[in-house]
Design a protein around this motif. Sequence first.
Motif, PDB file in Angstrom:
ATOM      1  N   TRP A   1       0.803  -1.217   0.000  1.00 15.48           N
ATOM      2  CA  TRP A   1       0.000   0.000   0.000  1.00 15.48           C
ATOM      3  C   TRP A   1       0.843   1.278   0.000  1.00 15.48           C
ATOM      4  O   TRP A   1       0.301   2.382  -0.106  1.00 15.48           O
ATOM      5  CB  TRP A   1      -0.918   0.018   1.218  1.00 15.48           C
ATOM      6  CG  TRP A   1      -1.985  -1.017   1.175  1.00 15.48           C
ATOM      7  CD1 TRP A   1      -1.903  -2.316   1.589  1.00 15.48           C
ATOM      8  CD2 TRP A   1      -3.314  -0.844   0.674  1.00 15.48           C
ATOM      9  NE1 TRP A   1      -3.080  -2.969   1.381  1.00 15.48           N
ATOM     10  CE2 TRP A   1      -3.973  -2.096   0.823  1.00 15.48           C
ATOM     11  CE3 TRP A   1      -4.016   0.221   0.131  1.00 15.48           C
ATOM     12  CZ2 TRP A   1      -5.297  -2.293   0.440  1.00 15.48           C
ATOM     13  CZ3 TRP A   1      -5.338   0.034  -0.256  1.00 15.48           C
ATOM     14  CH2 TRP A   1      -5.956  -1.213  -0.103  1.00 15.48           C
ATOM     15  N   ALA A   2       2.155   1.161   0.121  1.00 10.96           N
ATOM     16  CA  ALA A   2       3.003   2.344   0.256  1.00 10.96           C
ATOM     17  C   ALA A   2       2.886   3.271  -0.953  1.00 10.96           C
ATOM     18  O   ALA A   2       2.800   4.497  -0.807  1.00 10.96           O
ATOM     19  CB  ALA A   2       4.461   1.915   0.467  1.00 10.96           C
ATOM     20  N   GLY A   3       2.890   2.709  -2.154  1.00  7.93           N
ATOM     21  CA  GLY A   3       2.816   3.540  -3.357  1.00  7.93           C
ATOM     22  C   GLY A   3       1.512   4.308  -3.457  1.00  7.93           C
ATOM     23  O   GLY A   3       1.502   5.486  -3.836  1.00  7.93           O
ATOM     24  N   LEU A   4       0.400   3.663  -3.096  1.00  8.38           N
ATOM     25  CA  LEU A   4      -0.896   4.338  -3.140  1.00  8.38           C
ATOM     26  C   LEU A   4      -0.949   5.457  -2.109  1.00  8.38           C
ATOM     27  O   LEU A   4      -1.450   6.560  -2.392  1.00  8.38           O
ATOM     28  CB  LEU A   4      -2.024   3.341  -2.899  1.00  8.38           C
ATOM     29  CG  LEU A   4      -3.445   3.909  -2.924  1.00  8.38           C
ATOM     30  CD1 LEU A   4      -3.753   4.556  -4.270  1.00  8.38           C
ATOM     31  CD2 LEU A   4      -4.470   2.829  -2.603  1.00  8.38           C
ATOM     32  N   ALA A   5      -0.440   5.197  -0.917  1.00  7.74           N
ATOM     33  CA  ALA A   5      -0.422   6.237   0.118  1.00  7.74           C
ATOM     34  C   ALA A   5       0.383   7.443  -0.346  1.00  7.74           C
ATOM     35  O   ALA A   5      -0.036   8.598  -0.180  1.00  7.74           O
ATOM     36  CB  ALA A   5       0.155   5.666   1.413  1.00  7.74           C
ATOM     37  N   GLU A   6       1.515   7.182  -0.955  1.00 11.63           N
ATOM     38  CA  GLU A   6       2.349   8.290  -1.448  1.00 11.63           C
ATOM     39  C   GLU A   6       1.633   9.061  -2.547  1.00 11.63           C
ATOM     40  O   GLU A   6       1.656  10.295  -2.577  1.00 11.63           O
ATOM     41  CB  GLU A   6       3.673   7.729  -1.957  1.00 11.63           C
ATOM     42  CG  GLU A   6       4.623   8.800  -2.471  1.00 11.63           C
ATOM     43  CD  GLU A   6       5.946   8.221  -2.951  1.00 11.63           C
ATOM     44  OE1 GLU A   6       6.815   9.015  -3.361  1.00 11.63           O
ATOM     45  OE2 GLU A   6       6.096   6.988  -2.935  1.00 11.63           O
ATOM     46  N   ALA A   7       0.974   8.340  -3.457  1.00  7.34           N
ATOM     47  CA  ALA A   7       0.271   8.991  -4.568  1.00  7.34           C
ATOM     48  C   ALA A   7      -0.899   9.827  -4.078  1.00  7.34           C
ATOM     49  O   ALA A   7      -1.330  10.759  -4.777  1.00  7.34           O
ATOM     50  CB  ALA A   7      -0.214   7.933  -5.560  1.00  7.34           C
ATOM     51  N   GLN A   8      -1.418   9.520  -2.899  1.00  7.82           N
ATOM     52  CA  GLN A   8      -2.545  10.277  -2.332  1.00  7.82           C
ATOM     53  C   GLN A   8      -2.059  11.294  -1.305  1.00  7.82           C
ATOM     54  O   GLN A   8      -2.807  11.698  -0.422  1.00  7.82           O
ATOM     55  CB  GLN A   8      -3.558   9.311  -1.700  1.00  7.82           C
ATOM     56  CG  GLN A   8      -4.230   8.427  -2.733  1.00  7.82           C
ATOM     57  CD  GLN A   8      -5.329   7.539  -2.150  1.00  7.82           C
ATOM     58  OE1 GLN A   8      -6.009   6.842  -2.887  1.00  7.82           O
ATOM     59  NE2 GLN A   8      -5.522   7.552  -0.835  1.00  7.82           N
ATOM     60  N   GLY A   9      -0.835  11.726  -1.451  1.00  8.16           N
ATOM     61  CA  GLY A   9      -0.304  12.756  -0.572  1.00  8.16           C
ATOM     62  C   GLY A   9      -0.077  12.277   0.845  1.00  8.16           C
ATOM     63  O   GLY A   9      -0.095  13.084   1.783  1.00  8.16           O
ATOM     64  N   GLY A  10       0.130  10.989   1.025  1.00 11.59           N
ATOM     65  CA  GLY A  10       0.380  10.443   2.349  1.00 11.59           C
ATOM     66  C   GLY A  10      -0.881  10.131   3.136  1.00 11.59           C
ATOM     67  O   GLY A  10      -0.793   9.719   4.301  1.00 11.59           O
ATOM     68  N   VAL A  11      -2.059  10.303   2.538  1.00 12.57           N
ATOM     69  CA  VAL A  11      -3.330  10.060   3.236  1.00 12.57           C
ATOM     70  C   VAL A  11      -4.014   8.845   2.640  1.00 12.57           C
ATOM     71  O   VAL A  11      -4.381   8.841   1.459  1.00 12.57           O
ATOM     72  CB  VAL A  11      -4.270  11.281   3.148  1.00 12.57           C
ATOM     73  CG1 VAL A  11      -5.577  10.979   3.880  1.00 12.57           C
ATOM     74  CG2 VAL A  11      -3.598  12.520   3.719  1.00 12.57           C
ATOM     75  N   LEU A  12      -4.173   7.809   3.437  1.00 14.18           N
ATOM     76  CA  LEU A  12      -4.835   6.587   2.990  1.00 14.18           C
ATOM     77  C   LEU A  12      -5.611   5.994   4.162  1.00 14.18           C
ATOM     78  O   LEU A  12      -5.029   5.575   5.162  1.00 14.18           O
ATOM     79  CB  LEU A  12      -3.811   5.573   2.472  1.00 14.18           C
ATOM     80  CG  LEU A  12      -4.343   4.191   2.091  1.00 14.18           C
ATOM     81  CD1 LEU A  12      -5.397   4.295   0.997  1.00 14.18           C
ATOM     82  CD2 LEU A  12      -3.193   3.283   1.645  1.00 14.18           C
ATOM     83  N   VAL A  13      -6.927   6.012   4.039  1.00 12.96           N
ATOM     84  CA  VAL A  13      -7.821   5.444   5.048  1.00 12.96           C
ATOM     85  C   VAL A  13      -8.609   4.329   4.383  1.00 12.96           C
ATOM     86  O   VAL A  13      -9.122   4.503   3.267  1.00 12.96           O
ATOM     87  CB  VAL A  13      -8.782   6.504   5.616  1.00 12.96           C
ATOM     88  CG1 VAL A  13      -9.747   5.881   6.633  1.00 12.96           C
ATOM     89  CG2 VAL A  13      -7.993   7.637   6.262  1.00 12.96           C
ATOM     90  N   VAL A  14      -8.716   3.181   5.053  1.00 11.12           N
ATOM     91  CA  VAL A  14      -9.403   2.036   4.462  1.00 11.12           C
ATOM     92  C   VAL A  14     -10.465   1.507   5.419  1.00 11.12           C
ATOM     93  O   VAL A  14     -10.444   1.775   6.622  1.00 11.12           O
ATOM     94  CB  VAL A  14      -8.408   0.900   4.118  1.00 11.12           C
ATOM     95  CG1 VAL A  14      -7.343   1.391   3.151  1.00 11.12           C
ATOM     96  CG2 VAL A  14      -7.773   0.336   5.381  1.00 11.12           C
TER      97      VAL A  14
END
Length: 287
Positions: A219-232
């Motif tokens: 999930w690291a790449g997706l979090a980075e692509a979303q500006g460090g914000v990832l909630v699931v």
Amino acid sequence: MRHRLLAPLAPLALFLATTTAAAQPVPLDEEPFTRHAAGQLQRTLPSRPVTVLGPLTLGLGDAQINLDRIHAFCRRDAEGCAERLDAFLHDVATALGDAQAKPRADALRIVLRSAAYVVSARASIAGGRVPGRLDARPFVGGLMAVPVLDGERSVQLLGSGQREELGLDDDQAYARGLQNLRTRLVPLAVAAPPVAPGRLGVLADDVYQPSRLLLHDSWAGLAEAQGGVLVVAVPATDLLLYSADDSPAGLAALRALVADTMARAPNPLAPLLLRWRPEGWELVPAR
């Protein structure tokens, strides 16, 4: 199989709530419902006697089939009941066939389930339905990582007796299950494109979608692509939602959608929200 869908919160709620099946009504009182399910299962398996053990409980050989969850769904959604009941009984029939198959290491997977599910599953295993005991380990927020065998037609719990038959200890089986998950799942970079705040990513229609949370590093790449914000969130056993909005309003909207989805789903999983951090998943506290 649908791997992803991007939608605003309100249309997504409508998408999750809509059923398209038109079927004959199913009796909703417990005893008629049980007899109806018994007759339907007997027609599916004409060579194996199906017995009514009690309200919402069927017997098929050594197996006990509990109808309480599918009955609760039918009481909430009478219109969608016939289709869901048919799918449930089909899964029961095919699962019993898969249970007789010899275990294979390449069929090992890990799924996420609630602690209450694990308690119930261990009780079933203690009753002799699966050889040995159930090895399950805590994940986050009361979720448990549970080893299973992926059959041709169904997913089966992995008992320790089957694991030992494979020549694996608990750690080896868990590692192999995660390895097989990585091979089995469409890569996250393909399945889950970044979303903007106010939009929602959906990974649906696969019992292993929630298991992606066990592959934290992916999930690291997706979090980075979303500006460090990832909630699931994983409101159902075949559904994973992800967002790039951790504002109070965004979290409240997602939490409300999760609650609504769980109330409607025949296979609810967890009401929690998790935030990705480099060191692991972090539980988002309810406010």
